[in-house]
Design a protein around this motif. Structure first.
Motif, mmCIF file in Angstrom:
data_model
loop_
_atom_site.group_PDB
_atom_site.id
_atom_site.type_symbol
_atom_site.label_atom_id
_atom_site.label_comp_id
_atom_site.label_asym_id
_atom_site.label_seq_id
_atom_site.Cartn_x
_atom_site.Cartn_y
_atom_site.Cartn_z
ATOM 1 N N PRO A 159 17.065 -9.787 36.094
ATOM 2 C CA PRO A 159 16.227 -9.314 37.201
ATOM 3 C C PRO A 159 16.268 -7.799 37.351
ATOM 4 O O PRO A 159 17.340 -7.197 37.347
ATOM 5 C CB PRO A 159 16.845 -10.005 38.424
ATOM 6 N N GLY A 160 15.091 -7.196 37.465
ATOM 7 C CA GLY A 160 14.980 -5.770 37.714
ATOM 8 C C GLY A 160 15.053 -4.879 36.501
ATOM 9 O O GLY A 160 14.885 -3.668 36.621
ATOM 10 N N VAL A 161 15.288 -5.462 35.306
ATOM 11 C CA VAL A 161 15.443 -4.631 34.113
ATOM 12 C C VAL A 161 14.094 -4.125 33.622
ATOM 13 O O VAL A 161 13.927 -2.937 33.313
ATOM 14 C CB VAL A 161 16.173 -5.413 32.995
ATOM 15 N N LEU A 162 13.118 -4.995 33.528
ATOM 16 C CA LEU A 162 11.782 -4.579 33.097
ATOM 17 C C LEU A 162 10.976 -4.117 34.307
ATOM 18 O O LEU A 162 11.135 -4.639 35.415
ATOM 19 C CB LEU A 162 11.056 -5.737 32.403
ATOM 20 N N GLY A 163 10.112 -3.154 34.095
ATOM 21 C CA GLY A 163 9.306 -2.628 35.197
ATOM 22 C C GLY A 163 8.388 -3.671 35.796
ATOM 23 O O GLY A 163 8.182 -3.723 37.005
ATOM 24 N N ASN A 164 7.818 -4.526 34.958
ATOM 25 C CA ASN A 164 6.900 -5.568 35.415
ATOM 26 C C ASN A 164 7.604 -6.906 35.319
ATOM 27 O O ASN A 164 7.957 -7.360 34.235
ATOM 28 C CB ASN A 164 5.637 -5.569 34.542
ATOM 29 N N GLU A 165 7.825 -7.565 36.449
ATOM 30 C CA GLU A 165 8.569 -8.825 36.450
ATOM 31 C C GLU A 165 7.836 -9.946 35.725
ATOM 32 O O GLU A 165 8.440 -10.949 35.350
ATOM 33 C CB GLU A 165 8.853 -9.254 37.898
ATOM 34 N N ASP A 166 6.516 -9.785 35.530
ATOM 35 C CA ASP A 166 5.759 -10.812 34.816
ATOM 36 C C ASP A 166 5.894 -10.686 33.306
ATOM 37 O O ASP A 166 5.560 -11.617 32.573
ATOM 38 C CB ASP A 166 4.267 -10.733 35.184
ATOM 39 N N SER A 167 6.381 -9.540 32.819
ATOM 40 C CA SER A 167 6.416 -9.297 31.380
ATOM 41 C C SER A 167 7.181 -10.359 30.602
ATOM 42 O O SER A 167 6.664 -10.912 29.632
ATOM 43 C CB SER A 167 7.007 -7.919 31.098
ATOM 44 N N PRO A 168 8.415 -10.707 30.983
ATOM 45 C CA PRO A 168 9.131 -11.711 30.203
ATOM 46 C C PRO A 168 8.508 -13.094 30.287
ATOM 47 O O PRO A 168 8.627 -13.903 29.362
ATOM 48 C CB PRO A 168 10.547 -11.701 30.803
ATOM 49 N N VAL A 169 7.823 -13.378 31.394
ATOM 50 C CA VAL A 169 7.193 -14.683 31.559
ATOM 51 C C VAL A 169 6.024 -14.849 30.603
ATOM 52 O O VAL A 169 5.749 -15.946 30.100
ATOM 53 C CB VAL A 169 6.710 -14.863 33.021
ATOM 54 N N LEU A 170 5.338 -13.745 30.314
ATOM 55 C CA LEU A 170 4.139 -13.790 29.481
ATOM 56 C C LEU A 170 4.428 -13.553 28.008
ATOM 57 O O LEU A 170 3.514 -13.612 27.195
ATOM 58 C CB LEU A 170 3.131 -12.740 29.977
ATOM 59 N N ASP A 171 5.676 -13.301 27.655
ATOM 60 C CA ASP A 171 6.029 -13.058 26.255
ATOM 61 C C ASP A 171 5.727 -14.264 25.382
ATOM 62 O O ASP A 171 5.709 -15.401 25.847
ATOM 63 C CB ASP A 171 7.527 -12.752 26.127
ATOM 64 N N SER A 172 5.546 -13.984 24.081
ATOM 65 C CA SER A 172 5.454 -15.077 23.120
ATOM 66 C C SER A 172 6.701 -15.941 23.207
ATOM 67 O O SER A 172 7.805 -15.433 23.390
ATOM 68 C CB SER A 172 5.309 -14.524 21.696
ATOM 69 N N PHE A 173 6.515 -17.257 23.101
ATOM 70 C CA PHE A 173 7.561 -18.278 23.122
ATOM 71 C C PHE A 173 8.028 -18.633 24.519
ATOM 72 O O PHE A 173 8.525 -19.736 24.728
ATOM 73 C CB PHE A 173 8.778 -17.885 22.262
ATOM 74 N N SER A 174 7.888 -17.741 25.505
ATOM 75 C CA SER A 174 8.332 -18.088 26.851
ATOM 76 C C SER A 174 7.536 -19.243 27.414
ATOM 77 O O SER A 174 8.053 -20.087 28.137
ATOM 78 C CB SER A 174 8.235 -16.870 27.780
ATOM 79 N N SER A 175 6.244 -19.292 27.090
ATOM 80 C CA SER A 175 5.389 -20.383 27.557
ATOM 81 C C SER A 175 5.341 -21.527 26.564
ATOM 82 O O SER A 175 4.725 -22.550 26.829
ATOM 83 C CB SER A 175 3.969 -19.852 27.789
ATOM 84 N N GLY A 176 5.991 -21.354 25.424
ATOM 85 C CA GLY A 176 5.897 -22.352 24.367
ATOM 86 C C GLY A 176 4.825 -22.020 23.355
ATOM 87 O O GLY A 176 4.673 -22.718 22.354
ATOM 88 N N LEU A 177 4.072 -20.947 23.617
ATOM 89 C CA LEU A 177 2.980 -20.527 22.745
ATOM 90 C C LEU A 177 3.168 -19.071 22.342
ATOM 91 O O LEU A 177 3.952 -18.340 22.951
ATOM 92 C CB LEU A 177 1.633 -20.672 23.461
ATOM 93 N N LEU A 178 2.413 -18.643 21.326
ATOM 94 C CA LEU A 178 2.370 -17.223 21.004
ATOM 95 C C LEU A 178 1.471 -16.506 21.994
ATOM 96 O O LEU A 178 0.513 -17.081 22.526
ATOM 97 C CB LEU A 178 1.855 -17.014 19.578
ATOM 98 N N GLU A 179 1.767 -15.251 22.229
ATOM 99 C CA GLU A 179 1.019 -14.487 23.215
ATOM 100 C C GLU A 179 -0.380 -14.147 22.700
ATOM 101 O O GLU A 179 -0.605 -13.990 21.502
ATOM 102 C CB GLU A 179 1.773 -13.198 23.540
ATOM 103 N N HIS A 180 -1.316 -14.043 23.619
ATOM 104 C CA HIS A 180 -2.696 -13.688 23.285
ATOM 105 C C HIS A 180 -2.796 -12.235 22.837
ATOM 106 O O HIS A 180 -1.888 -11.424 23.096
ATOM 107 C CB HIS A 180 -3.603 -13.911 24.502
ATOM 108 N N PRO A 181 -3.875 -11.832 22.156
ATOM 109 C CA PRO A 181 -4.057 -10.431 21.736
ATOM 110 C C PRO A 181 -4.211 -9.498 22.938
ATOM 111 O O PRO A 181 -4.606 -9.921 24.027
ATOM 112 C CB PRO A 181 -5.357 -10.475 20.922
ATOM 113 N N HIS A 182 -3.904 -8.228 22.727
ATOM 114 C CA HIS A 182 -4.051 -7.205 23.762
ATOM 115 C C HIS A 182 -4.978 -6.095 23.276
ATOM 116 O O HIS A 182 -5.031 -5.791 22.076
ATOM 117 C CB HIS A 182 -2.689 -6.595 24.104
ATOM 118 N N TYR A 183 -5.680 -5.485 24.221
ATOM 119 C CA TYR A 183 -6.565 -4.349 23.927
ATOM 120 C C TYR A 183 -6.395 -3.313 25.025
ATOM 121 O O TYR A 183 -6.047 -3.633 26.162
ATOM 122 C CB TYR A 183 -8.027 -4.787 23.878
#
Length: 245
Positions: A159-183
């Motif tokens: 907790p509190g290490v990453l600036g955006n608390e949603d970042s680790p939740v949206l990472d690849s594998f966290s949801s069981g899937l690979l993360e979507h592309p970014h632009y």
């Protein structure tokens, strides 16, 4: 979290633990690092921590005494007599995953044992450690690099290490899937355009695009992850369409 590392080469950790997110985590008091040369616990004047294996064979084996004494020393310092997780880096161990990182991130105290030479005395495995972990089906000269990988993946989840608390939740594998592309900007770079859904301003459309592309990327690159993933009817129809295209 307190992280202790037992290694014969503690200087290897200086650059990794002193930079980027791992350094910031320490500055935020989210984690405390302690890297120890377990040769200091050898019970002989030469600091020898290895010996020849019984029965013969190539290479040297880490003796149990320095590891037992080092872990005893660290465990006795633990408050409230709570037992830490003691992780042995080993090619024979459990394959490391994001779910394991999430599990370890909930601990208060981790001890990593980084071996060298041919292997460990089996009594270390049987009576000291709680987890054997491998970062992949390959062999390194020692456990240091594996420990660094695990420490990085665990600390960023605190907790509190990453600036955006949603970042680790949206990472690849966290949801069981690979993360979507970014632009990012510009929307048109050398004629290469950002998908129109992402610049539509419609959050529902954006979310559906991200979900679809996450499924697509997983299907194309890691279809094994979909074997136990709870796909809904819409997601199944996407996969069927890609399969038949």
């Amino acid at each position: 979290m307190k992280i202790d590392v037992l290694s014969l080469f503690p200087k290897m950790f200086e650059g990794v633990l002193g930079e980027s997110i791992l350094k910031k985590a320490k500055e935020k008091n989210a984690v405390e690092y302690n890297v120890i040369n377990f040769r200091e616990f050898a019970d002989n004047k030469h600091g020898q921590v290895d010996d020849y294996p019984y029965g013969g064979g190539a290479g040297m084996v880490l003796k149990p005494q320095p590891i037992f004494d080092a872990v005893d020393h660290l465990t006795n310092q633990t408050e409230d007599n709570q037992k830490p997780r003691v992780v042995l880096l080993c090619p024979q161990g459990e394959r490391y995953t994001q779910s394991k990182a999430e599990e370890l991130s909930k601990e208060d105290h981790l001890i990593f044992i980084c071996g060298h030479y041919e292997g460990y005395d089996e009594r270390i495995r049987e009576h000291v450690i709680t987890d054997e972990i491998s970062i992949g089906d390959f062999v390194l000269t020692g456990g240091e690099l594996g420990a660094m990988v695990i420490i990085d993946s665990v600390v960023r989840l605190l907790p509190g290490v990453l600036g955006n608390e949603d970042s680790p939740v949206l990472d690849s594998f966290s949801s069981g899937l690979l993360e979507h592309p970014h632009y990012t900007r510009p929307a048109d770079f050398r004629g290469l355009k950002v998908p129109p859904e992402l610049i539509s301003g419609n959050h529902k459309v954006i979310e559906e695009w991200r979900q679809k592309e996450s499924i697509r990327r997983t299907y194309e690159r890691r279809p094994d992850l979909l074997e136990n993933y709870p796909l809904n009817d819409q997601q199944k129809s996407w996969i069927e369409k890609w399969r038949n295209s």
